[in-house]
Scaffold this motif. Structure first.
Motif, PDB file in Angstrom:
ATOM      1  N   ASN A  10     -27.567   1.679 -19.634  1.00 20.61           N
ATOM      2  CA  ASN A  10     -26.492   1.970 -20.593  1.00 20.61           C
ATOM      3  C   ASN A  10     -26.117   0.642 -21.242  1.00 20.61           C
ATOM      4  O   ASN A  10     -25.432  -0.173 -20.643  1.00 20.61           O
ATOM      5  CB  ASN A  10     -25.297   2.580 -19.827  1.00 20.61           C
ATOM      6  N   LYS A  12     -24.220   0.049 -23.662  1.00 22.87           N
ATOM      7  CA  LYS A  12     -22.838  -0.016 -24.187  1.00 22.87           C
ATOM      8  C   LYS A  12     -22.836  -0.649 -25.583  1.00 22.87           C
ATOM      9  O   LYS A  12     -23.791  -0.457 -26.339  1.00 22.87           O
ATOM     10  CB  LYS A  12     -21.927  -0.748 -23.197  1.00 22.87           C
ATOM     11  N   HIS A  96     -18.444   9.241 -19.896  1.00 19.23           N
ATOM     12  CA  HIS A  96     -18.323   7.908 -19.308  1.00 19.23           C
ATOM     13  C   HIS A  96     -16.837   7.538 -19.218  1.00 19.23           C
ATOM     14  O   HIS A  96     -16.056   7.871 -20.110  1.00 19.23           O
ATOM     15  CB  HIS A  96     -19.089   6.882 -20.150  1.00 19.23           C
ATOM     16  N   GLU A 168     -19.860   7.252 -10.860  1.00 19.77           N
ATOM     17  CA  GLU A 168     -19.499   5.880 -11.213  1.00 19.77           C
ATOM     18  C   GLU A 168     -18.032   5.618 -10.883  1.00 19.77           C
ATOM     19  O   GLU A 168     -17.158   5.894 -11.706  1.00 19.77           O
ATOM     20  CB  GLU A 168     -19.720   5.644 -12.713  1.00 19.77           C
ATOM     21  N   ALA A 172     -15.766   0.068  -9.737  1.00 19.21           N
ATOM     22  CA  ALA A 172     -17.028  -0.657  -9.531  1.00 19.21           C
ATOM     23  C   ALA A 172     -17.723  -0.995 -10.847  1.00 19.21           C
ATOM     24  O   ALA A 172     -18.693  -1.757 -10.858  1.00 19.21           O
ATOM     25  CB  ALA A 172     -17.967   0.173  -8.656  1.00 19.21           C
ATOM     26  N   ILE A 173     -17.244  -0.431 -11.954  1.00 15.14           N
ATOM     27  CA  ILE A 173     -17.931  -0.627 -13.235  1.00 15.14           C
ATOM     28  C   ILE A 173     -17.600  -1.990 -13.829  1.00 15.14           C
ATOM     29  O   ILE A 173     -16.436  -2.300 -14.105  1.00 15.14           O
ATOM     30  CB  ILE A 173     -17.553   0.485 -14.242  1.00 15.14           C
ATOM     31  N   GLY A 174     -18.640  -2.796 -14.001  1.00 16.08           N
ATOM     32  CA  GLY A 174     -18.487  -4.089 -14.662  1.00 16.08           C
ATOM     33  C   GLY A 174     -17.652  -5.092 -13.875  1.00 16.08           C
ATOM     34  O   GLY A 174     -17.239  -6.117 -14.402  1.00 16.08           O
ATOM     35  N   GLY A 212     -22.252   1.480 -11.252  1.00 13.34           N
ATOM     36  CA  GLY A 212     -21.123   0.583 -10.977  1.00 13.34           C
ATOM     37  C   GLY A 212     -21.630  -0.687 -10.335  1.00 13.34           C
ATOM     38  O   GLY A 212     -21.848  -0.732  -9.119  1.00 13.34           O
ATOM     39  N   SER A 213     -21.879  -1.713 -11.191  1.00 17.99           N
ATOM     40  CA  SER A 213     -22.339  -3.010 -10.703  1.00 17.99           C
ATOM     41  C   SER A 213     -23.645  -2.958  -9.916  1.00 17.99           C
ATOM     42  O   SER A 213     -23.839  -3.716  -8.964  1.00 17.99           O
ATOM     43  CB  SER A 213     -21.243  -3.699  -9.875  1.00 17.99           C
ATOM     44  N   LEU A 232     -27.365   4.475 -12.890  1.00 16.49           N
ATOM     45  CA  LEU A 232     -26.979   4.235 -14.278  1.00 16.49           C
ATOM     46  C   LEU A 232     -26.486   2.792 -14.307  1.00 16.49           C
ATOM     47  O   LEU A 232     -25.537   2.435 -13.603  1.00 16.49           O
ATOM     48  CB  LEU A 232     -25.885   5.219 -14.710  1.00 16.49           C
ATOM     49  N   GLY A 234     -25.338  -0.720 -16.263  1.00 19.29           N
ATOM     50  CA  GLY A 234     -24.760  -1.339 -17.450  1.00 19.29           C
ATOM     51  C   GLY A 234     -25.275  -2.751 -17.630  1.00 19.29           C
ATOM     52  O   GLY A 234     -26.377  -2.985 -18.135  1.00 19.29           O
ATOM     53  N   GLY A 235     -24.484  -3.725 -17.178  1.00 18.43           N
ATOM     54  CA  GLY A 235     -24.787  -5.143 -17.391  1.00 18.43           C
ATOM     55  C   GLY A 235     -26.221  -5.544 -17.074  1.00 18.43           C
ATOM     56  O   GLY A 235     -26.873  -6.231 -17.878  1.00 18.43           O
TER      57      GLY A 235
HETATM   58  P1  PGA Z   1     -22.165  -1.824 -14.866  1.00 18.63           P
HETATM   59  O1  PGA Z   1     -21.883  -0.501 -15.754  1.00 18.63           O
HETATM   60  O2  PGA Z   1     -23.546  -1.666 -14.293  1.00 18.63           O
HETATM   61  O3  PGA Z   1     -22.074  -2.965 -15.848  1.00 18.63           O
HETATM   62  O4  PGA Z   1     -21.113  -1.866 -13.818  1.00 18.63           O
HETATM   63  C1  PGA Z   1     -22.316   0.757 -15.323  1.00 18.63           C
HETATM   64  C2  PGA Z   1     -21.866   1.822 -16.303  1.00 18.63           C
HETATM   65  O5  PGA Z   1     -20.733   1.735 -16.802  1.00 18.63           O
HETATM   66  O6  PGA Z   1     -22.627   2.767 -16.605  1.00 18.63           O
END
Ligand code: PGA
Length: 255
Positions: A10, A12, A96, A168, A172-174, A212-213, A232, A234-235
């Protein structure tokens, strides 16, 4: 039944035309010959054309980060299922937490997006998960059940056939603070059990990703858990080598 894992990036609100081409070239190189894991990326919709072209002849699927419930008409700023399909997008993220929070998207509205995707033959990637406050109040299961039931009540449990859920936890996200494998597994087992109460067959095939991370250092351990069917990301999806390590870890763990 063995479920084939899905690792999805993702992106973003990140990237450019050049970045899209470069990252996809890097992914194709890193992932050449890797089997046993479905892989998808969701760049910003602005770059779907570049991504579609760069992904030609690759095993990597295209996705998107959002979709509207309407197919055409006076809906300024929105993107339809048909438009996504025209660019070959398959996996579409809905619900999301960033959209739930910054765009006030409700469970009922997200269920309508789920319906629109099913109608169009696209794969919904339904994000669910609790906030830190809800987690500390012991409400994780209640929140996840509510977010899933919004879809089941509107469309029936069979809507989850061929669909993807991404658990998620918002905390834990970002944040660099991933759920532990045991923490995530407990919630994934709850989610699968909640669906199994309506249909065992649907529960057994539904893909439940953790998000989530997730990074190249913690992915392998997360994938040892029986109900974690991929991630899934993100970063870590913005760097080809790190994303490739995550994909390879899923393929190895779920053989
Ligand atoms: P993250 O994001 O891996 O940067 O924590 C995951 C997401 O929001 O899908």
């Amino acid at each position: 039944m063995a479920r084939r894992p899905l690792v999805m990036g993702n992106w973003k609100l990140n990237g450019s035309k050049a970045f899209t081409k470069e990252l996809i070239e890097g992914l194709k190189h890193e992932l050449a010959g890797v089997t046993g894991c479905d892989v998808a990326i969701a760049p910003p919709v602005m770059y779907l054309a570049e991504a579609e072209a760069a992904l030609a002849n690759s095993q990597i699927s295209l996705g998107a980060q959002n979709v509207d419930v309407n197919v055409k008409g006076a809906f300024t700023g929105d993107i339809s299922t048909e438009m996504l399909k025209e660019f070959g997008a398959k996996y579409i993220i809905i619900g999301h937490s960033e959209r739930r929070t910054y765009h006030q998207e409700s469970d009922a509205f997200i269920a309508k997006k789920f319906a629109a995707l099913k109608e169009a033959g696209l794969v919904p990637v339904l994000c669910i998960g609790e906030s830190e406050e809800e987690n500390e109040a012991g409400k994780t299961e209640e929140v996840c059940a509510r977010q899933i039931d919004a879809v089941i009540n509107a469309l029936g449990v069979d809507a989850f056939n061929g669909a993807v859920i991404a658990y998620e936890p918002i905390w834990a996200i970002g944040t660099g603070k991933s759920a532990t494998p045991a923490q995530a597994q407990a919630v994934h087992a709850f989610i699968r059990g909640h669906i199994a109460a309506k249909s065992q067959a649907v529960a057994e095939q539904v893909i439940i990703q953790y998000g989530g991370s997730v990074n190249d250092a913690n992915a392998a351990e997360l994938f040892t858990q029986p109900d974690i069917d991929g991630a899934l990301v993100g970063g870590a999806s913005l760097k080809a080598p790190a994303f490739a390590v995550i994909v390879k870890a899923a393929a190895a763990a779920k053989q």
